[in-house]
Write a protein that holds these residues in place. Structure first.
Motif, PDB file in Angstrom:
ATOM      1  N   GLN A 266       2.513  -4.251  -5.851  1.00 39.25           N
ATOM      2  CA  GLN A 266       3.651  -3.432  -6.302  1.00 39.25           C
ATOM      3  C   GLN A 266       3.170  -2.073  -6.829  1.00 39.25           C
ATOM      4  N   GLU A 267       2.065  -2.101  -7.573  1.00 34.25           N
ATOM      5  CA  GLU A 267       1.509  -0.844  -8.097  1.00 34.25           C
ATOM      6  C   GLU A 267       0.954   0.021  -6.961  1.00 34.25           C
ATOM      7  N   GLN A 268       0.335  -0.640  -5.967  1.00 34.81           N
ATOM      8  CA  GLN A 268      -0.162   0.098  -4.788  1.00 34.81           C
ATOM      9  C   GLN A 268       0.983   0.840  -4.107  1.00 34.81           C
ATOM     10  N   LEU A 269       2.094   0.131  -3.921  1.00 32.29           N
ATOM     11  CA  LEU A 269       3.231   0.746  -3.224  1.00 32.29           C
ATOM     12  C   LEU A 269       3.809   1.904  -4.036  1.00 32.29           C
ATOM     13  N   ARG A 284       2.461  -2.215   5.099  1.00 30.04           N
ATOM     14  CA  ARG A 284       3.367  -2.882   4.153  1.00 30.04           C
ATOM     15  C   ARG A 284       3.113  -4.379   4.101  1.00 30.04           C
ATOM     16  N   GLU A 285       2.791  -4.942   5.271  1.00 32.33           N
ATOM     17  CA  GLU A 285       2.570  -6.390   5.355  1.00 32.33           C
ATOM     18  C   GLU A 285       1.171  -6.785   4.852  1.00 32.33           C
ATOM     19  N   ASN A 286       0.259  -5.816   4.786  1.00 32.33           N
ATOM     20  CA  ASN A 286      -1.120  -6.120   4.386  1.00 32.33           C
ATOM     21  C   ASN A 286      -1.551  -5.230   3.218  1.00 32.33           C
ATOM     22  N   ALA A 292      -7.660   1.504   0.110  1.00 32.28           N
ATOM     23  CA  ALA A 292      -8.484   2.563   0.712  1.00 32.28           C
ATOM     24  C   ALA A 292      -7.683   3.866   0.802  1.00 32.28           C
ATOM     25  N   LYS A 293      -6.404   3.737   1.146  1.00 33.05           N
ATOM     26  CA  LYS A 293      -5.548   4.932   1.281  1.00 33.05           C
ATOM     27  C   LYS A 293      -5.241   5.540  -0.095  1.00 33.05           C
ATOM     28  N   THR A 294      -4.852   4.681  -1.035  1.00 30.16           N
ATOM     29  CA  THR A 294      -4.528   5.210  -2.370  1.00 30.16           C
ATOM     30  C   THR A 294      -5.801   5.698  -3.072  1.00 30.16           C
ATOM     31  N   GLY A 295      -6.923   5.011  -2.827  1.00 32.76           N
ATOM     32  CA  GLY A 295      -8.190   5.436  -3.428  1.00 32.76           C
ATOM     33  C   GLY A 295      -8.565   6.842  -2.966  1.00 32.76           C
ATOM     34  N   GLU A 375      -6.259 -16.267  10.274  1.00 34.43           N
ATOM     35  CA  GLU A 375      -5.004 -15.931  10.959  1.00 34.43           C
ATOM     36  C   GLU A 375      -4.354 -14.691  10.381  1.00 34.43           C
ATOM     37  N   ARG A 376      -5.192 -13.703  10.059  1.00 38.92           N
ATOM     38  CA  ARG A 376      -4.636 -12.430   9.596  1.00 38.92           C
ATOM     39  C   ARG A 376      -4.745 -11.406  10.713  1.00 38.92           C
TER      40      ARG A 376
END
Ligand code: DGI
Ligand code: FE
Ligand code: FE
Length: 402
Positions: A266-269, A284-286, A292-295, A375-376
């Protein structure tokens, strides 16, 4: 006889999760009063570096619960020299309230490890233990533990559903530093934080020297991740020297690469929204991939890092086709730094120090194999990266043979 709750914590800072948990605790047990106790030096963990002083934590806690008539903040543990043993706290409260019933609130992990606390019988002699859990006690672990504590210590135990525990103060501190923590704490506490420039709110962090960057960034991580981050930075530095990349950039990228890892999905989003990072369905699903993007965005906007460093952080989890040397170095340093100890790390570690492109192929293959086993879904960038480096290695092979 009054019912008195005891609600302890580091409160570094006290946030809305604490307040909601406290309200639920009071409501469900019909408590007449709740004593809120900021911990001095918790026996089970050290206070985070980069955290606020005892005095600030006390003031913030007072502000956080000032609207609750039944809540009272005590500096009992802050005034005490040495470790804040709960046994001493509970006994001190018993002296103050000889006739009343005491309820000690704790989270699941604390309850399950209760037997190993300092002199637990002194606690159970005075107070009822209240184990708060977020979800239904599916495997009965809490009930089993409660039964054992009843038998062994004559403890009184209550299991209480509380949707607001556990909460992470590390995540809240990091969100504050990244400029979007205001929603997690009350307006009064936020105001106090900004006025006193706690958690680097309002502090310019652009262009720090490496040692300062290192100590600030380490304070934003969960404690158990710190060795990994240091290992990654050191390994990236060594690889930069070996392969002729910028040593300083490599070390900075290493120290910052997981800077948002303490944040939940939630904080990432929220951070993505704050920085205008556009997310496709896959991301969104992963949410594990988002750090990596927010970092990268935090490195760019909060610390003012060079583009090369930010890009390396952006691709450190998935890789991509045609990476710069620094990007490959960070991807592989993250994989093989000395604290990584999974079965197949050794061949990858050797290859990383002899042939970066070949190591990329092996690293990507290992990750994909693991993800398939779980299975990811695999990020399309990782698939493109693998194809790219397989072809490049084939080209190298042909040139070598000619
Ligand atoms: O942040 P670290 O734990 O140090 O390492 P990392 O940045 O390589 O992140 C590893 C996590 O990312 C791990 O939970 C697996 C996940 N991951 C990496 N590549 C992919 C992936 N998850 C999915 N679903 N798809 C990927 O392609
Ligand atoms: Fe990572
Ligand atoms: Fe990492």
């Amino acid at each position: 006889m009054a019912k008195i709750g005891i609600f302890g914590g580091s409160f570094d800072p006290p946030h809305l999760g604490h307040v909601l948990a406290l309200e639920e605790f009071q409501r469900k047990l019909s408590l007449d009063r709740v004593i809120v106790i900021p911990a001095g030096e918790p026996p089970h963990k050290q206070l985070a570096s980069g955290g606020a002083s005892s005095e600030h934590r006390l003031q913030m806690t007072r502000l956080a619960v000032s609207h609750l008539p039944y809540a009272e903040v005590s500096d009992l543990e802050l005034r005490r020299e040495g470790k804040s043993y709960t046994a001493l706290t509970v006994e001190a409260l018993r002296q103050r309230y000889p006739q009343d019933q005491l309820f000690l609130l704790m989270g699941t992990d604390m309850f399950l490890s209760f037997s190993s606390w300092y002199e637990p019988h002194r606690i159970t002699a005075q107070a009822t233990l209240v184990a708060a859990y977020r979800m239904k006690d599916q495997n009965g672990r809490l009930e089993t533990c409660a039964q054992r504590l009843r038998n062994e210590l004559g403890a009184e135990c209550v299991l209480l559903e509380n949707a607001f525990l556990p909460y992470s103060s590390t995540g809240t501190r990091a969100m504050l530093t990244f400029g979007c923590g205001a929603d997690y704490i009350s307006a009064e506490v936020y105001d106090y934080i900004s006025r006193n420039r706690l958690y680097y709110v309002g502090v310019n962090l652009i262009g720090l020297d490496f040692d300062t960057l290192r100590s600030i960034s380490l304070s934003l991580h969960d404690r158990k991740r710190v060795p990994h981050v240091i290992g990654c930075s050191d390994t990236a530095g060594s690889l930069a020297q070996l392969y002729g990349a910028n040593y300083e950039d490599a070390r900075r990228a290493g120290i910052l690469h997981d800077i948002t890892k303490a944040l939940n999905a939630q904080e990432q989003l929220k951070l993505c929204d704050h920085y205008g990072i556009i997310l496709d369905h896959f991301y969104r699903e992963n949410p594990k991939l988002l750090h990596a993007k927010t970092g990268a965005e935090v490195a760019r906007r909060v610390f003012g890092e060079d583009e090369a460093v930010c890009r390396a952080i952006c691709w450190h989890t998935t890789g991509k086709a045609d990476m710069s040397i620094l990007e490959k170095i960070l991807y592989l340093a993250d994989y093989v730094e000395p604290n990584r100890s999974f079965d197949t790390v050794e061949p990858l570690r050797r290859l990383t120090f002899t042939d970066l492109d070949a190591a990329m192929v092996l690293g990507l293959q290992m990750t994909m194999e693991q993800l398939r086993g779980q299975e990811r879904l695999i990020d399309p960038n990782s698939i493109a990266a693998l194809r790219f480096y397989q072809e490049r290695n084939r080209d190298h092979e042909i040139i070598r043979q000619q």
